[in-house]
Scaffold this active site. Structure first.
Site, mmCIF file in Angstrom:
data_model
loop_
_atom_site.group_PDB
_atom_site.id
_atom_site.type_symbol
_atom_site.label_atom_id
_atom_site.label_comp_id
_atom_site.label_asym_id
_atom_site.label_seq_id
_atom_site.Cartn_x
_atom_site.Cartn_y
_atom_site.Cartn_z
ATOM 1 N N CYS A 50 13.263 -9.650 2.312
ATOM 2 C CA CYS A 50 12.594 -8.483 1.737
ATOM 3 C C CYS A 50 13.398 -7.885 0.585
ATOM 4 O O CYS A 50 12.835 -7.169 -0.248
ATOM 5 C CB CYS A 50 12.349 -7.431 2.809
ATOM 6 S SG CYS A 50 13.834 -6.883 3.669
ATOM 7 N N ASN A 51 14.689 -8.146 0.541
ATOM 8 C CA ASN A 51 15.516 -7.540 -0.500
ATOM 9 C C ASN A 51 16.056 -8.517 -1.536
ATOM 10 O O ASN A 51 16.682 -8.099 -2.503
ATOM 11 C CB ASN A 51 16.712 -6.807 0.137
ATOM 12 C CG ASN A 51 16.301 -5.478 0.727
ATOM 13 O OD1 ASN A 51 15.456 -4.783 0.172
ATOM 14 N ND2 ASN A 51 16.866 -5.128 1.870
ATOM 15 N N ARG A 52 15.813 -9.808 -1.344
ATOM 16 C CA ARG A 52 16.317 -10.763 -2.328
ATOM 17 C C ARG A 52 15.571 -12.082 -2.238
ATOM 18 O O ARG A 52 15.086 -12.483 -1.169
ATOM 19 C CB ARG A 52 17.815 -11.012 -2.130
ATOM 20 C CG ARG A 52 18.172 -11.832 -0.898
ATOM 21 C CD ARG A 52 19.665 -12.070 -0.793
ATOM 22 N NE ARG A 52 20.377 -10.831 -0.508
ATOM 23 C CZ ARG A 52 21.205 -10.238 -1.382
ATOM 24 N NH1 ARG A 52 21.435 -10.780 -2.561
ATOM 25 N NH2 ARG A 52 21.812 -9.104 -1.073
ATOM 26 N N GLU A 118 25.348 -5.340 7.046
ATOM 27 C CA GLU A 118 24.229 -5.514 7.977
ATOM 28 C C GLU A 118 24.199 -6.939 8.521
ATOM 29 O O GLU A 118 24.614 -7.880 7.864
ATOM 30 C CB GLU A 118 22.908 -5.145 7.290
ATOM 31 C CG GLU A 118 22.606 -5.938 6.034
ATOM 32 C CD GLU A 118 21.548 -6.990 6.287
ATOM 33 O OE1 GLU A 118 21.211 -7.217 7.457
ATOM 34 O OE2 GLU A 118 21.085 -7.600 5.319
ATOM 35 N N GLY A 196 7.767 -9.989 15.225
ATOM 36 C CA GLY A 196 8.499 -10.552 14.095
ATOM 37 C C GLY A 196 9.966 -10.203 14.152
ATOM 38 O O GLY A 196 10.422 -9.471 15.036
#
Length: 410
Positions: A50-52, A118, A196
């Site tokens: 989602c971020n990369r 994270e 998920g």
């Protein structure tokens, strides 16, 4: 021969652009196969979260770096449906050689994440490598490259406090909802996409740490109002299944809705939510609700946040909170970087050694052949003489320092 990288991340592109590059597994396979079939690319791996979205490449032809970057950029833009997008230079980052190597080590260990340290990214890096291995677009170099980076990240995890108290976007999302409502105790919380990866993390944290009533969606229509069981230490915690197609029917009773699916369309739309929450109610006294969107592309239509009493946040909003939390972790990051440096150095040595296998075999054969003819002492003397004549002073000094360190260690 070199490792190259083309990257789009939270550092370079807003959410509305990143979500275009959130490729499905089928799209990722198609991208990898197209890249792998091109003459100048020998191995490739894609990380898409989602971020990369990042593509790591191994090429036998170091001089073709520019052509490789341009070709890969074209494949990514076309796959995202953005082949005609203007001014794309600001969303891509290009790395070669040591910089590309360093970047993956940072990514795997969580030091390049929106939330420093994270945990989720390590699993995503491993899965990206396994996916490429499954469709056979990676080989000796990418296999070893990713293995070293994952091992280094695990060392960071065990030897530093960087992730001892993990703060993922999922946890930040829960805390943001808690802050808005004052407490989550006795609140009704719906998780859309609870099976998920992200949704399961949200569910686990809610059931472990909060006294809320948790409802999860499922597409299995036979599970309406049935209970799920979560074992937390000696306690057994129950949660309720809701069929996905009936999710709107339960919204009026919900205090928090968290959506984290991989759906290509909205799971909650403005018009449908408005009918559930506002129609027939006093708009001046509607109870506060939090709608939290952890998906890329977005799950929740952002206009929902304009409804009375509703806070609607997405993953970029959680990133702002993450940046504040990151400041606390920067000291531990210094220790982590020292660990990464050791593994990066070890990988670079392996790569140089791997690329030199043929010349080492040739040299060894020449020394042995000369040794048979003139004796091993003369053969080794001639070898050192040839090294002296062919090396620059700096190269020769490094070579001799290596010999010296071997003498001291034996």
């Amino acid at each position: 021969m070199s490792i190259q990288l083309i990257s789009i991340s939270h550092k370079t592109a807003p959410l509305n652009v990143r979500e275009k590059f959130a490729f499905t597994p089928q799209q990722q396979a198609s991208i990898l196969e197209e890249l792998y079939s091109w003459v100048f690319i020998s191995e490739c791996v894609i990380i898409s979260t989602c971020n990369r979205t990042e593509v790591y490449l191994w090429s036998e032809n170091k001089e073709k770096a520019r052509e490789i970057f341009e070709y890969t950029q074209g494949v990514l833009l076309r796959s995202a449906g953005l082949e005609n997008m203007a001014d794309v230079g600001h969303i891509f980052r290009f790395y070669s050689g040591d910089k590309a190597i360093h970047h993956l080590f940072l990514v795997a260990s969580g030091l390049d994440s929106m939330v420093i340290g994270e945990d989720q990214i390590l699993g995503q890096v491993k899965e990206a490598h396994q996916f490429a291995a499954k469709i056979k677009t990676c080989g000796t170099y990418m296999n070893t490259f990713f293995r070293y980076s994952v091992t280094a990240a695990k060392k960071v995890k065990t030897d530093t406090a960087l992730s001892k108290t993990p703060i993922s976007t999922a946890i930040i999302c829960i805390r943001a909802a808690q802050s808005y409502l004052g407490t989550l105790d006795d609140k009704n919380i719906m998780i859309i996409g609870a099976s998920g990866k992200i949704g399961s993390i949200v569910k686990k944290n809610l059931l472990s740490d909060y006294k809320a009533r948790v409802f999860v969606t499922t597409r299995d229509g036979n599970l309406e109002n049935s209970q799920g069981v979560f074992n937390h230490g000696r306690d057994t915690v129950y949660y309720t299944y809701i069929p996905y197609e009936k999710r709107y029917e339960y919204l009026a009773d919900m205090d928090v809705v968290i959506s984290a699916t991989s759906s290509p369309h909205y799971t909650l739309t403005y018009d449908s939510v408005e009918k559930c929450l506002v129609f027939g109610q006093d708009k001046e006294h509607v109870k506060p609700r939090a709608f939290m969107d952890l998906a890329v592309p977005l799950d929740i239509e952002s206009r929902i946040g304009s409804l009375p009493g509703v806070m609607c946040s997405n993953i970029d909003d959680f990133g702002k909170t993450a940046r504040t939390n990151n400041a606390v972790r920067l000291k531990e990051a210094d220790s982590a970087r020292q660990i990464l440096e050791e593994y990066e150095t070890a990988f670079k040595k392996w790569m140089i050694f791997q690329q030199s296998l043929k010349i080492m075999e040739y040299t060894k054969g020449e020394i042995l052949k000369e040794g048979d003819q003139k004796g091993m002492e003369k053969a080794l003397s001639h070898f050192f003489y040839r090294v002296r004549e062919s090396a620059s002073p700096d190269q020769l000094e490094v070579f001799m320092e290596c010999l010296k360190s071997q003498c001291h260690s034996s």
